[in-house]
Design an enzyme around this catalytic site. Structure first.
Site: not given
Ligand code: MOS
Length: 748
Positions: A706-707
């Site tokens: 996701g990141e």
């Molecule tokens: Mo993420 S910043 O852990 O939604």
């Protein structure tokens, strides 16, 4: 049976609900007799409230109640300081006292029959302040509070730096950035006696339930939180913010459901942001490019009502091999709302100075920036003592694959040397990484007599594809087609699931979905073995029941083809059962977690085109290669990475929240003035996964994604800008005027 559904680029199972408008987001839940709450927010950054004049507003049409610190019961602070099970975005409950700590802090809530009535009345609530000077700029802030929050040291970084033959000592700055998910934060609160139901836009229904229970002072089982669809969060919705409490208080006061939606302007003040960071990076190296010292010092603002530490230095301690590393981070309280994680917290802002300094060092050493990284490649995670092996690390392959795809070997190092027509091209690259976390989850899987299945868990899908991967695993294990699998998430009445944060949900839920599915299959198998006229007795020579398994939705003897068995629904029908279900709770093995350092890695390459004649800078190409273990769904996975790259281009070129020092107001608190990347800013982007299942993390070998796609973009971008223009941007975002000024210097 084919297992190809794991990894397959299948479309989201909730996609049609979203595109047809049938998906219900927080404010969409239909509710009889709903009333609307509109907050009154402070227009100063540091003050005492002297008086709140509500008499005019109170008499306006449709107004039901006006709540403020003078007429409401005190709420409570969450127990998060004592245990990590519940965490609020801001520990100070609204209306706690007459103090104002930041611009946009809630000072009252008007509840009325319609939204327009509430909004009109809110504009007629008059608040008198005894105002004090604001501090919203780090230069104007008092000395940092107390000792550093982070202090890390290995070797003797100071001495090694002094004696290093080649040095870099630069300070980099990332401005305040505000999450702007499409769906704004919102809550509908509905009381039934002593029980409250909150329809909320949250990344963590279970955490939200715990915090609300603690702050409202009611038992956990009297709070239900529902978030069936979320228009993303980017970290801003990880932890509850005060508007949710306002909705609950308002609903209790007027004895009707109350809806509170945070307007876009207040999303710049009351629901978190990525804090500004000033980061000094000192690096020392030998003449042939071996790092001998890294020192990373971070100064970061936080609010006056809570403490948030953006963990910028962690990545510095593990990304490169270096014997002498020191890091510290100091906080400065200011009159701003409380910062919070924003996509890639800590690592994304930490990588900007680290990767930028690596580029500056490469130039000093006359080395290719990729070569400098390979020379200092960390074979183990040296941040631990003793160093720990990585669970799986294919960063070298990411660099190589990315360089080949991008054509990196054709790069000429000389600034401004790569031209295309009127444009000057710049090429840059950055390393990406993100820690691979996994938590605890409980999942329930039910196999129904009509041939369908249902998986449920109190986690949520914030837009990433979580619904879909649940269905993929159930389908893979049972052979039930994906369109016959229902996934139910986003409701605290379901078995406890994880917060959608830290890129951990997939790694966390996969084992629980797998086990619960197997549990349900095992129960169907047990039922099959006890059927009065079990067909499975026939294949058993010795009288023992044969080992059974489930393939393509059929129960059959393990040594016989699936066609020899019977559909699972027939087993249930013969036993006159509606369904059989199982629940599984899984958690990472702490021993395993301590043996390895688990991270995802990646390499990102960007091209910019600078047209000096018209002062236009564009990103023209991007290649991202990610090593995140097994990718469960190539469509949603690619979507995650590309979305993050887009966000990274925004971080590099546009995003910055600007505060007015006079009243602490975020001046650009709207979409006209706070810029984010749009389609016109984004070129064709390429995303490649190098897939090596990381079986230390879970049985599929999937780490989170996701990141990480954001991680290396901003440094790759400023590096490309330097390569094209000769202007080194150390303070984001890149500004055209700086490039123009630099151009004048170059041609002078
Ligand atoms: Mo993420 S910043 O852990 O939604």
């Amino acid at each position: 049976m084919s297992t190809s559904i794991i990894g397959a680029p299948i479309t989201r199972i909730d996609g049609s609900l979203k595109v047809t408008g049938a998906a219900l987001y927080a404010v969409d839940h239909p509710m009889d007799d709903i009333a609307f709450g509109v907050p009154v927010a402070s227009t100063v950054g540091n003050a005492r409230i002297v008086n709140i004049e509500t008499s005019i507003a109170q008499r306006m049409p449709g107004v039901l109640a006006i709540l403020h610190h003078g007429n409401t019961e005190q709420l409570f602070r969450p127990a998060e300081q004592l245990e990590p099970s519940s965490r609020a975005g801001e520990v100070r409950p609204p209306f706690e006292d007459d103090k104002v700590y930041y611009y946009g802090q809630y000072v009252a809530l008007v509840v009325a029959n319609t939204f327009e009535q509430a909004q009109d009345a809110a504009s007629h609530v008059k608040v008198d302040y005894e105002a004090h000077p604001n501090v919203v700029e780090i230069a104007a802030a008092q000395a940092p509070e107390g000792p550093p929050r982070i202090h890390y040291s290995r070797g003797s970084a100071g001495e090694a730096f002094e004696s290093a033959p080649v040095k870099i000592d630069e300070t980099y700055e990332i401005p305040t950035e505000t999450h702007n998910p499409m769906e704004m934060h919102a809550t509908i609160a509905k009381w039934d006696g002593d029980k409250v139901t909150l329809y909320e836009s949250t990344q963590g229904v279970v955490n939200h339930q715990h915090v609300m229970s603690e702050m409202l002072g009611i038992p956990l089982d009297q709070v239900q939180v529902i978030a069936t669809f979320i228009g993303s969060g980017f970290g801003g919705k990880l932890f509850p913010w005060p508007h949710s409490l306002l909705a609950a208080m308002g609903a209790k006061r007027v004895k009707r459901p109350v809806k509170v939606q945070v307007p876009r302007s207040l999303m710049f003040t009351t629901v978190g942001h990525r804090p500004l960071t000033q980061q000094r990076m000192r690096m020392g190296a030998t003449r042939d490019g071996k790092l001998v010292s890294i020192q990373h010092d971070v100064l970061q603002p936080t609010s006056l009502v809570d403490t948030y530490v953006e963990q910028c230095t962690g990545v510095t301690t593990m990304l490169y091999s270096c014997d002498n590393v020191a890091a510290k981070q100091t906080l400065v309280p200011m009159n701003i709302g409380t910062p919070t994680p924003m996509r890639g917290p800590g690592i994304v802002p930490g990588l900007f100075p680290l990767e930028s300094a690596m580029d500056e060092l490469a130039i000093k050493l006359n080395l290719d920036p990729l070569e400098l990284r390979l020379k200092n490649y960390a074979e183990q995670d040296e941040s631990y003592n003793p160093a720990r092996p990585f669970s799986s690390k294919r960063l070298r392959e990411c660099y190589q694959t990315g360089a080949e795809r991008f054509g990196w070997s054709k790069r000429t190092a000389q600034v401004g040397s790569m031209k295309r027509g009127d444009e000057v091209l710049g090429w840059g690259m950055g390393t990406a990484t993100w820690h691979a976390g996994r938590g605890t989850a409980t999942v329930r899987v039910r196999l129904n007599a009509d041939g369908t299945a249902r998986a449920s868990c109190a986690t949520q899908d914030i837009g990433t594809g979580t619904y879909t991967i649940f269905a993929q695993v159930v389908s893979e294990k049972t052979g039930i087609p994906i369109d016959k699998i229902e996934v139910v998430l986003g409701d605290t009445s379901l078995p406890d699931g994880p917060t959608s944060g830290g890129s951990t949900v997939t790694a966390t839920v996969l084992p629980a979905v797998t086990q619960a599915t197997q549990g349900a299959i095992d129960r169907v198998i047990a039922a099959a073995q006890t059927l009065p006229s079990s067909p499975f007795k026939r294949v058993s020579a010795g009288g023992d029941p044969p080992t059974l398994k489930m393939t393509a939705g059929r129960i059959h003897a393990a040594d016989q083809p699936p066609e020899s068995g019977m559909p699972f629904q027939e087993v249930l029908a013969q036993k006159r059962l509606a369904a059989l279900e199982a629940e599984s709770r899984t958690a990472p093995d702490p021993a395993e977690a301590h043996k390895f350092s688990a991270h995802s890695f990646g390499a990102q390459f960007l091209e910019v085109a600078w047209d000096p004649g018209i002062a236009r800078l564009r990103v023209t190409r991007g290649v991202t290669v990610i090593d995140a273990g097994k990718i469960i769904n190539h469509r949603t996975g690619r979507n995650q990475i590309l979305g993050a790259v887009v966000m990274g281009i925004g971080m590099g070129l546009f995003e910055e929240t600007i505060y007015d020092p006079r009243n602490a107001k975020p001046l650009n608190n709207n979409f006209a003035d706070y810029l984010v990347g749009t389609n016109a800013d984004i070129p064709e982007l390429d995303c490649i996964f190098v897939e090596y299942p990381d079986l230390h993390v879970n049985e599929y070998g999937a780490r989170g994604i996701g990141e990480i796609g954001l991680a290396g973009v901003a440094p790759a971008l400023t590096m490309a800008v330097y390569h094209a223009t000769g202007v080194r941007v150390r303070k984001l975002p890149v500004r055209i005027e700086e490039l123009m000024a630099g151009q004048r210097t170059m041609t002078a």
